[in-house]
Design a protein around this motif. Structure first.
Motif, PDB file in Angstrom:
ATOM      1  N   ALA A  11     -24.878  10.838 -14.451  1.00  0.00           N
ATOM      2  CA  ALA A  11     -24.445   9.842 -15.338  1.00  0.00           C
ATOM      3  C   ALA A  11     -23.121  10.182 -16.041  1.00  0.00           C
ATOM      4  O   ALA A  11     -22.189   9.205 -16.307  1.00  0.00           O
ATOM      5  N   ILE A  12     -22.958  11.471 -16.268  1.00  0.00           N
ATOM      6  CA  ILE A  12     -21.815  12.006 -16.910  1.00  0.00           C
ATOM      7  C   ILE A  12     -20.567  11.766 -15.956  1.00  0.00           C
ATOM      8  O   ILE A  12     -19.444  11.265 -16.500  1.00  0.00           O
ATOM      9  N   ARG A  13     -20.846  12.373 -14.946  1.00  0.00           N
ATOM     10  CA  ARG A  13     -19.497  12.329 -13.828  1.00  0.00           C
ATOM     11  C   ARG A  13     -19.324  10.764 -13.644  1.00  0.00           C
ATOM     12  O   ARG A  13     -17.977  10.681 -13.700  1.00  0.00           O
ATOM     13  N   GLU A  14     -20.292   9.771 -13.079  1.00  0.00           N
ATOM     14  CA  GLU A  14     -19.822   8.452 -12.969  1.00  0.00           C
ATOM     15  C   GLU A  14     -19.098   7.611 -14.084  1.00  0.00           C
ATOM     16  O   GLU A  14     -18.227   6.953 -14.015  1.00  0.00           O
ATOM     17  N   THR A  15     -19.503   8.022 -15.502  1.00  0.00           N
ATOM     18  CA  THR A  15     -19.041   7.333 -16.306  1.00  0.00           C
ATOM     19  C   THR A  15     -17.699   8.049 -16.857  1.00  0.00           C
ATOM     20  O   THR A  15     -16.781   7.434 -17.344  1.00  0.00           O
ATOM     21  N   GLY A  16     -17.569   9.224 -16.521  1.00  0.00           N
ATOM     22  CA  GLY A  16     -16.301   9.900 -16.998  1.00  0.00           C
ATOM     23  C   GLY A  16     -15.056   9.604 -16.206  1.00  0.00           C
ATOM     24  O   GLY A  16     -14.002   9.586 -16.738  1.00  0.00           O
TER      25      GLY A  16
END
Lengths: 332, 332
Positions: A245-250
Motif C-alpha cells: 500500500a505504501i509502495r503503490e501510493t508512494g
C-alpha cells in the motif's frame, strides 16, 4: 438547472442497498487504537474550530440512511467522457470506482484575487493539495478533460460564502463568476486501482461506501490569507499488505502519494474512526491497520477556517473525472 | 559587498586544473546521435529566439579557460550551513558535489505582481520547475535553510532587467527590492548522489565539470505573461545503468524526476551536444546514451523570452544549498 437522479436508479433491485438503516446504527470502524484500550476511546471527535457545521449531512458524501454505491452498475467501465456526460445530465453520487483507471480530481474555484493565496497554499502543502491543473480566470475548461465543463460535469458541488456552505447543487452555472480560477487537485480515489491491482483490499469499496475522511489536529502551512487543518482519508489495511500500500501510493505523489500516518488515529487528533467528518465510516477486519492519506478536501477545510468571500468546490467524494490515466501520474 | 574568491583557492596546487586551455579547444561530448551518422551532425545548435546572448560566457557556469572543480576539496563533506557561510564570505563556483546528500535549489526572484504568473508557470511545468519553497514578498529567508539569507548565500547571481542580464554579482543586497517573491526550485545536482549510490557513473562530476545544459525546441505550457522553452541537463549514461538511472531519479520528482528523453538529441532540437547553452560539454564514453532531464534553468529561459521588468536568479550551476536531505524528497 439539471435534475439530480437517484444514484441507485441504474441498479437492479437485488443490488440496491437496504434502506432504512440510520447511519448512527451502522457498525463503526472497529479499528483498534494501538496505544489505548478500546473502552477508553471517546465516542466522538472533538469539535475543532473549523469542524464543519453540517457534520455527517448527506452533502458530506455520507450516505444518510443507506450505504453508498456506485452511481451506476456499469460506471466502472465508462469512459471519463461518458461519465461526465451522465453526470452533466443529472446523475449524482460518489465517484469511487467510476471510469476505472482514470484520474479523479478535487475542485476548488476561488475569485482571482484569492488565486495566488490558494496556489501558494497548495504549493506549500503538496501532500494534501497536489495541483493537477489551474484554469485561467473565468474559464470552465481544463487541459485534463477534452470538452469538459467544470460548471456542470461534477456530480455535486458546494457553493461557499464567507466560509459557509450556501448551496449544494449538481450544476453551478447559476453561481459562476467571470473571475473564478479553478484548481483541480489530485484525489486518492485514483490510487485505489493501483491498490487493488497490487492485491491490497480496499474496504470501503468492498463495502459499497464512500471513503471516511477526518479533520486532523495538524495545521497546514499557511499562505497569505489561507490557513486551516489537514484533512485525511483513512483505509484499513491488513498488515501483510501495508508495504504494498505504501509502495503503490508512494509512486503516485500527484494523488497524495504515500500515507501521512499509519496506526494510532489519536496521533492525528482523531478520537473516533467511527465518526468521520466527511464520507462514511468503514468496517475494518480484525488486525487491519488504519492508514491515513492526505486528502483533497483540505482546501475546503481552509475555506471553512479562512472564510474567503466566495468559493465553489466539489461535494466530498463526488469528484471530477479527467481523461488522464492513473499511470500518467506514476513516477515510475 | 563581499569579494569573490578564486574558486580553486582552497585546493592544493597539484589538484588545481591546468589553466590556459580555451573552452572551444576542449574535447566535445562525442555522444552519438543514434539515428543519424556523426558526419551529418551540424557543429552548432540553431540560434532560437531566446538563446542566451551571452552563450558560453563564464557566467553561464562554463569554466572559461579551465575545468570546473569543486569550490573546495572538502566541500563535499561540508554541512549546508558551513557551505552557505563560506559562500556568503565570497567563495564562488559551481556547487555540484557540495554538502553531499543535501538538496540544492535553483533560485528565481520576481516582483510580487509577477509572482502568480511564475507560480502558475511552475505548477503547469512541474518537470522543469518543481517548487520546493516560495517566500513571502520581500523575505530573504526560507523554511528550507535555517538562518540562510537568499541575498548573499548563493555562489553567484544573475540580475535581470527586461529579460537581459545586467549584473552577475556574488551578493544581491544592493539589488534587493521589498516586493520580491523568491522561488526555490529543485535541482538535478540533488539526484546525482542517488545515481552514484546506485553505481551509475556521473561523467561531468568524474571530469570535474559543470553539467551541460541545453535550450530545447520544446515549449513550456505558458502561464499569464510567462512563456519559454524547456531547458534540459544531459548526462551520458552507460546502457547497463540506464534503468537504474531512470529508477533512482524517478523516485525524486521534486528534483525533476525521471528523464524527459533518452537518446537522439535532435528530438529535443539539440544539434550539438558539444556546445551546451549553459555549463560545460562533457565527454561521453563509447556506448554511453545521452539522457536528458528537465532543468531548473528553465525559468531563466522564460525570463529571457518573456522579459519581465526585473528578476534575480542564481547563475547556472551555482545553486542554493538547503538543509533538506535528498531522502526527504524521495517518494519511497
Amino acid at each position: 438547472m439539471k435534475h439530480s437522479r437517484d444514484m441507485t436508479a441504474g441498479l437492479p433491485a437485488e443490488d440496491r442497498p437496504a434502506a432504512g438503516v440510520p447511519a448512527e446504527d451502522r457498525p463503526t470502524a472497529g479499528v483498534p487504537a494501538p496505544d489505548r484500550p478500546t473502552e477508553d476511546r471517546p465516542t466522538e471527535n472533538p469539535p475543532p474550530e473549523n469542524r464543519p457545521a453540517e457534520h455527517r449531512s448527506a452533502a458530506d458524501g455520507s450516505s444518510g440512511d443507506r450505504a453508498i454505491v456506485l452511481v451506476d452498475e456499469h460506471a466502472h467501465a465508462w469512459s471519463p467522457r461518458t461519465a461526465r456526460s451522465r453526470l452533466r445530465e443529472g446523475l449524482s453520487g460518489p465517484t469511487a470506482g467510476v471510469a476505472a483507471g482514470h484520474t479523479q480530481a478535487n475542485l476548488i474555484s476561488v475569485p482571482a484575487d484569492w488565486a495566488y493565496d490558494m496556489l501558494l497554499f497548495c504549493t506549500r502543502n503538496p501532500k494534501p493539495c497536489p495541483v493537477l491543473d489551474v484554469t485561467d480566470a473565468g474559464s470552465w475548461t481544463t487541459a485534463l478533460a477534452d470538452g469538459a465543463d467544470l460548471r456542470t460535469d461534477l456530480p455535486r458541488y458546494r457553493v461557499w460564502r464567507d466560509g459557509e456552505v450556501v448551496d449544494e447543487p449538481t450544476d453551478v452555472r447559476a453561481h459562476w463568476r467571470g473571475d473564478l480560477v479553478s484548481f483541480l487537485i489530485g484525489c486518492s480515489f485514483t490510487f485505489e486501482w493501483a491498490l487493488t491491482a497490487a492485491g491490497v483490499p480496499v474496504r470501503h469499496v468492498e463495502q459499497g461506501r464512500n471513503v471516511p475522511m477526518y479533520v486532523t489536529s495538524g495545521q497546514c502551512r499557511p499562505a497569505g490569507r489561507l490557513h486551516g487543518p489537514m484533512v485525511v482519508s483513512m483505509r484499513p489495511v491488513p498488515p501483510e499488505h501495508l508495504s504494498a500500500a505504501i509502495r503503490e501510493t508512494g509512486l503516485l505523489p500527484a494523488v497524495h502519494g504515500s500515507p501521512v500516518h499509519c496506526g494510532d488515529p489519536s496521533a492525528l487528533g482523531i478520537r473516533d474512526l467511527g465518526r468521520p467528518d466527511f464520507g462514511d465510516p468503514v468496517d475494518a477486519e480484525p488486525g487491519d491497520i488504519p492508514v491515513f492519506w492526505a486528502c483533497g478536501v483540505t482546501p475546503q477545510a481552509a475555506v471553512m477556517a479562512s472564510r474567503p468571500p466566495f468559493a465553489i468546490t466539489h461535494a466530498p467524494g463526488q469528484m471530477f473525472l479527467t481523461d488522464a490515466r492513473d499511470e500518467q501520474y506514476r513516477v515510475l
